[in-house]
Design a protein around this motif. Structure first.
Motif, PDB file in Angstrom:
ATOM      1  N   LEU A 157       1.292  -8.977   5.487  1.00  0.00           N
ATOM      2  CA  LEU A 157       0.074  -8.234   5.160  1.00  0.00           C
ATOM      3  C   LEU A 157       0.066  -6.887   5.884  1.00  0.00           C
ATOM      4  O   LEU A 157      -0.261  -5.844   5.294  1.00  0.00           O
ATOM      5  CB  LEU A 157      -1.149  -9.059   5.558  1.00  0.00           C
ATOM      6  CG  LEU A 157      -2.509  -8.467   5.211  1.00  0.00           C
ATOM      7  CD1 LEU A 157      -2.790  -8.627   3.721  1.00  0.00           C
ATOM      8  CD2 LEU A 157      -3.622  -9.141   6.032  1.00  0.00           C
ATOM      9  N   ARG A 171       2.536  -4.530   4.355  1.00  0.00           N
ATOM     10  CA  ARG A 171       2.109  -4.031   3.044  1.00  0.00           C
ATOM     11  C   ARG A 171       1.062  -2.931   3.149  1.00  0.00           C
ATOM     12  O   ARG A 171       1.114  -1.942   2.412  1.00  0.00           O
ATOM     13  CB  ARG A 171       1.554  -5.207   2.222  1.00  0.00           C
ATOM     14  CG  ARG A 171       1.006  -4.841   0.843  1.00  0.00           C
ATOM     15  CD  ARG A 171       0.586  -6.098   0.097  1.00  0.00           C
ATOM     16  NE  ARG A 171      -0.026  -5.798  -1.186  1.00  0.00           N
ATOM     17  CZ  ARG A 171       0.636  -5.512  -2.313  1.00  0.00           C
ATOM     18  NH1 ARG A 171       1.954  -5.459  -2.290  1.00  0.00           N
ATOM     19  NH2 ARG A 171      -0.011  -5.265  -3.445  1.00  0.00           N
ATOM     20  N   HIS A 172       0.121  -3.086   4.057  1.00  0.00           N
ATOM     21  CA  HIS A 172      -1.022  -2.161   4.123  1.00  0.00           C
ATOM     22  C   HIS A 172      -0.922  -1.286   5.375  1.00  0.00           C
ATOM     23  O   HIS A 172      -1.171  -1.740   6.502  1.00  0.00           O
ATOM     24  CB  HIS A 172      -2.339  -2.938   4.121  1.00  0.00           C
ATOM     25  CG  HIS A 172      -2.618  -3.632   2.821  1.00  0.00           C
ATOM     26  ND1 HIS A 172      -3.048  -2.971   1.695  1.00  0.00           N
ATOM     27  CD2 HIS A 172      -2.498  -4.948   2.481  1.00  0.00           C
ATOM     28  CE1 HIS A 172      -3.203  -3.839   0.713  1.00  0.00           C
ATOM     29  NE2 HIS A 172      -2.879  -5.041   1.147  1.00  0.00           N
ATOM     30  N   SER A 221     -12.255  -3.790   1.287  1.00  0.00           N
ATOM     31  CA  SER A 221     -10.951  -4.061   1.890  1.00  0.00           C
ATOM     32  C   SER A 221     -10.826  -5.514   2.337  1.00  0.00           C
ATOM     33  O   SER A 221      -9.739  -6.097   2.294  1.00  0.00           O
ATOM     34  CB  SER A 221     -10.721  -3.148   3.099  1.00  0.00           C
ATOM     35  OG  SER A 221     -10.652  -1.800   2.728  1.00  0.00           O
ATOM     36  N   VAL A 252      -9.713  -7.548  -0.529  1.00  0.00           N
ATOM     37  CA  VAL A 252      -8.274  -7.339  -0.742  1.00  0.00           C
ATOM     38  C   VAL A 252      -7.479  -8.116   0.299  1.00  0.00           C
ATOM     39  O   VAL A 252      -6.465  -8.770  -0.021  1.00  0.00           O
ATOM     40  CB  VAL A 252      -7.931  -5.834  -0.673  1.00  0.00           C
ATOM     41  CG1 VAL A 252      -6.422  -5.621  -0.771  1.00  0.00           C
ATOM     42  CG2 VAL A 252      -8.643  -5.072  -1.787  1.00  0.00           C
ATOM     43  N   GLU A 309      -7.422 -11.830  -0.675  1.00  0.00           N
ATOM     44  CA  GLU A 309      -6.587 -12.103  -1.848  1.00  0.00           C
ATOM     45  C   GLU A 309      -5.104 -11.993  -1.505  1.00  0.00           C
ATOM     46  O   GLU A 309      -4.293 -12.849  -1.892  1.00  0.00           O
ATOM     47  CB  GLU A 309      -6.939 -11.126  -2.968  1.00  0.00           C
ATOM     48  CG  GLU A 309      -8.331 -11.339  -3.552  1.00  0.00           C
ATOM     49  CD  GLU A 309      -8.706 -10.229  -4.516  1.00  0.00           C
ATOM     50  OE1 GLU A 309      -7.838  -9.367  -4.780  1.00  0.00           O
ATOM     51  OE2 GLU A 309      -9.858 -10.218  -4.985  1.00  0.00           O
ATOM     52  N   ASP A 310      -4.736 -10.949  -0.801  1.00  0.00           N
ATOM     53  CA  ASP A 310      -3.328 -10.748  -0.459  1.00  0.00           C
ATOM     54  C   ASP A 310      -2.842 -11.808   0.528  1.00  0.00           C
ATOM     55  O   ASP A 310      -1.711 -12.321   0.411  1.00  0.00           O
ATOM     56  CB  ASP A 310      -3.101  -9.356   0.116  1.00  0.00           C
ATOM     57  CG  ASP A 310      -3.148  -8.269  -0.951  1.00  0.00           C
ATOM     58  OD1 ASP A 310      -3.414  -8.603  -2.119  1.00  0.00           O
ATOM     59  OD2 ASP A 310      -2.913  -7.090  -0.604  1.00  0.00           O
ATOM     60  N   ALA A 321      -2.069 -15.006  -1.353  1.00  0.00           N
ATOM     61  CA  ALA A 321      -0.818 -14.935  -2.110  1.00  0.00           C
ATOM     62  C   ALA A 321       0.396 -14.989  -1.185  1.00  0.00           C
ATOM     63  O   ALA A 321       1.400 -15.660  -1.482  1.00  0.00           O
ATOM     64  CB  ALA A 321      -0.792 -13.664  -2.951  1.00  0.00           C
ATOM     65  N   LEU A 322       0.320 -14.311  -0.072  1.00  0.00           N
ATOM     66  CA  LEU A 322       1.440 -14.284   0.867  1.00  0.00           C
ATOM     67  C   LEU A 322       1.626 -15.642   1.553  1.00  0.00           C
ATOM     68  O   LEU A 322       2.760 -16.089   1.769  1.00  0.00           O
ATOM     69  CB  LEU A 322       1.213 -13.185   1.906  1.00  0.00           C
ATOM     70  CG  LEU A 322       1.225 -11.754   1.343  1.00  0.00           C
ATOM     71  CD1 LEU A 322       0.648 -10.771   2.367  1.00  0.00           C
ATOM     72  CD2 LEU A 322       2.637 -11.341   0.950  1.00  0.00           C
ATOM     73  N   LEU A 382       3.975 -10.073  -3.963  1.00  0.00           N
ATOM     74  CA  LEU A 382       2.993  -9.178  -4.579  1.00  0.00           C
ATOM     75  C   LEU A 382       3.702  -7.948  -5.136  1.00  0.00           C
ATOM     76  O   LEU A 382       4.721  -7.522  -4.577  1.00  0.00           O
ATOM     77  CB  LEU A 382       1.939  -8.740  -3.547  1.00  0.00           C
ATOM     78  CG  LEU A 382       0.994  -9.829  -3.032  1.00  0.00           C
ATOM     79  CD1 LEU A 382       0.259  -9.349  -1.784  1.00  0.00           C
ATOM     80  CD2 LEU A 382      -0.003 -10.236  -4.117  1.00  0.00           C
ATOM     81  N   LEU A 387       2.630  -1.599  -3.961  1.00  0.00           N
ATOM     82  CA  LEU A 387       1.442  -0.759  -4.108  1.00  0.00           C
ATOM     83  C   LEU A 387       1.839   0.578  -4.730  1.00  0.00           C
ATOM     84  O   LEU A 387       2.836   1.186  -4.333  1.00  0.00           O
ATOM     85  CB  LEU A 387       0.800  -0.513  -2.744  1.00  0.00           C
ATOM     86  CG  LEU A 387       0.184  -1.743  -2.067  1.00  0.00           C
ATOM     87  CD1 LEU A 387      -0.268  -1.402  -0.648  1.00  0.00           C
ATOM     88  CD2 LEU A 387      -0.976  -2.288  -2.884  1.00  0.00           C
ATOM     89  N   ALA A 417      -6.435  -1.851  -5.045  1.00  0.00           N
ATOM     90  CA  ALA A 417      -5.573  -2.822  -4.364  1.00  0.00           C
ATOM     91  C   ALA A 417      -5.309  -2.458  -2.907  1.00  0.00           C
ATOM     92  O   ALA A 417      -4.540  -3.145  -2.237  1.00  0.00           O
ATOM     93  CB  ALA A 417      -4.250  -2.955  -5.108  1.00  0.00           C
TER      94      ALA A 417
END
Length: 457
Positions: A59, A62-63, A148, A151, A154-155, A158-159, A173, A176, A292
């Motif tokens: 996570l 990713r962000h 956020s 998000v 949700e992320d 999934a992870l 995922l 982005l 996203a």
């Protein structure tokens, strides 16, 4: 206004106006828990702690905002995106003393951040029992907003699913399309464009000359505002919520506008004056690719309401609708730019332009859902207030639930509870429902104007 965003590669970018404001406050007053956002869930079931650790690391990878610190370049603050190095999930075993969980979680979540020296996300896993855990995430508001957190949930789900099934979390995922710093750069270019000046001029015309809120307080206002605060719960029952929805449909407005109008009537009745400025948040996400992302997109718009006559609910709704739609049209202008344009007198005792906030969401937030686990939110009271008052409401089943947050420098707990109860009574009164009238007025939709003055400092 839709923002055109180009994918760029700069690792250092300017702060957004909202981020700059948070950084400036941090520099001015020092680190505090005022803008710390706890996100905590109790996890019951067979938790795969290794998969959770992998998911949290993925996570952060990713962000970018979750691994961005604030550096200063030539004296100016800048976003500095750090390369992510996977780190172990901090753990605390309280299985022998689970009663400590609330205290330990709050102490961890509300510890202030060093914006220059640490990432704006901390995580802790508390073991309460063999199949019972508490996940505590603490985020600084400089890296996220309310959307956020959805998000994030949700992320993370999934992870975790991918990690628990032995799959590559890096492929769980889709990539982005842009990063948060790209959106900041795009907005900075837009703000420098001459086409943005008319919107700023409209904000000046709306808000110029507005006076501070005159709502009476229990204590004299301190010379320098602090973040000390607390909150009381507000629950709008199902029958009242249904009646409010029906009123919104009749008057062709939103439920948000009905609830805000009654809040304005309460402030007016409580002596807040006839010229009211109420802040309200807007999402600030103007491009589909931003949905996203984790980042601070939220902007604040100010609705200046005229309660100079004893307006009934229909008249006030008409006014609120017009002013809200106008504010949304210009909602892309950062609030910080509006403050710079207005240049209100410097006053450290209160927030600029408005001192009361109204927040509303007519949807239920999706709870965290990790495979094989029963996840329930764990509330961590923040114990602070960003304004004199903030009424925050959201949908919960067929009712509305939220909180009235208040500055404890100004108000006693009993006063806040009384305001919350009076809001509910006034809502019934305005909608023509049976119940006690808070003001004893015969007309179910008109408010009085006692307008007592706020205590002198």
């Amino acid at each position: 206004m839709r923002t055109r965003i180009a994918l760029r590669t700069e690792q250092v970018a300017p702060l957004s106006p909202a981020q700059y404001s948070l950084w400036f406050l941090d520099q001015l007053t020092g680190p505090s828990s005022e803008y710390v956002q706890p996100y905590a869930y109790r996890l019951r079931g067979p938790l795969d702690t290794s998969a959770l650790e992998d998911a949290l690391n993925a996570l952060v990878e990713r962000h970018e905002p979750l691994r961005t610190r604030v550096d200063q370049v030539a004296g100016e603050p800048r976003q500095a995106v750090r390369r992510h190095h996977p780190r172990p999930l901090r753990r605390l075993d309280l299985s022998q003393d689970p009663a400590r969980a609330g205290r330990e979680a709050a102490a961890f979540a509300l510890r202030p951040f060093d914006l220059a020296g640490e990432d704006p996300l901390r995580t802790l896993l508390v073991r309460l029992g063999q199949r019972d855990h508490l996940l505590v995430c603490s985020l600084h508001h400089i890296c996220c907003d309310g959307l956020s957190l959805a998000v994030l949930g949700e992320d993370l789900a999934a992870l975790y699913r991918a990690a628990a099934h032995g799959q590559d979390v890096g492929q769980a995922l889709p990539p982005l399309p842009v990063h948060y710093r790209d959106t900041v750069l795009a907005r900075a270019r837009q703000a420098d464009c001459p086409a943005g000046r008319p919107a700023l001029a409209r904000w000046r015309a709306r808000l110029e000359g507005a006076a501070p809120l005159r709502l009476p307080t229990d204590r004299a206002r301190p010379e320098v505002r602090t973040a000390r605060g607390d909150r009381v719960e507000v629950v709008v029952p199902a029958d009242v919520t249904s009646a409010a929805r029906a009123a919104a449909a009749r008057h062709r407005v939103t439920l948000y506008m009905v609830m805000l109008s009654v809040f304005a009537m309460l402030l007016h009745r409580r002596g807040g004056g006839r010229d009211l400025c109420v802040g309200t948040p807007v999402s600030g996400r103007s491009a589909p690719e931003e949905e996203a992302l984790i980042g601070l997109f939220t902007n604040t718009v100010v609705l200046r309401l005229d309660l100079s006559d004893d307006r009934d609910l229909a008249e006030l709704l008409h006014q609120v609708r017009g002013r809200a739609l106008a504010a949304y049209q210009d909602g892309h202008v950062p609030f910080e730019h509006v403050v710079d344009e207005l240049r209100p007198p410097r006053d450290l005792s209160r927030t600029p332009v408005f001192q009361v906030m109204f927040s509303f969401q007519d949807f239920e937030e999706d709870a965290l859902a990790l495979d094989g686990l029963r996840c329930t939110p764990w509330e961590i009271p923040v114990g602070s207030s960003k304004f004199d008052l903030e009424l925050e409401l959201g949908r919960e089943g067929d009712r509305l639930r939220g909180f009235l947050e208040y500055s404890t420098d100004l108000y006693e707990a009993g006063t806040a509870r009384g305001m919350a109860d009076e809001y509910l009574a006034l809502l019934r009164e305005a909608l023509g429902l049976p119940g006690d009238s808070p003001g004893g007025a015969a007309d179910p939709v008109r408010s009085s104007d006692p307008s007592p003055e706020e205590p002198t400092r």
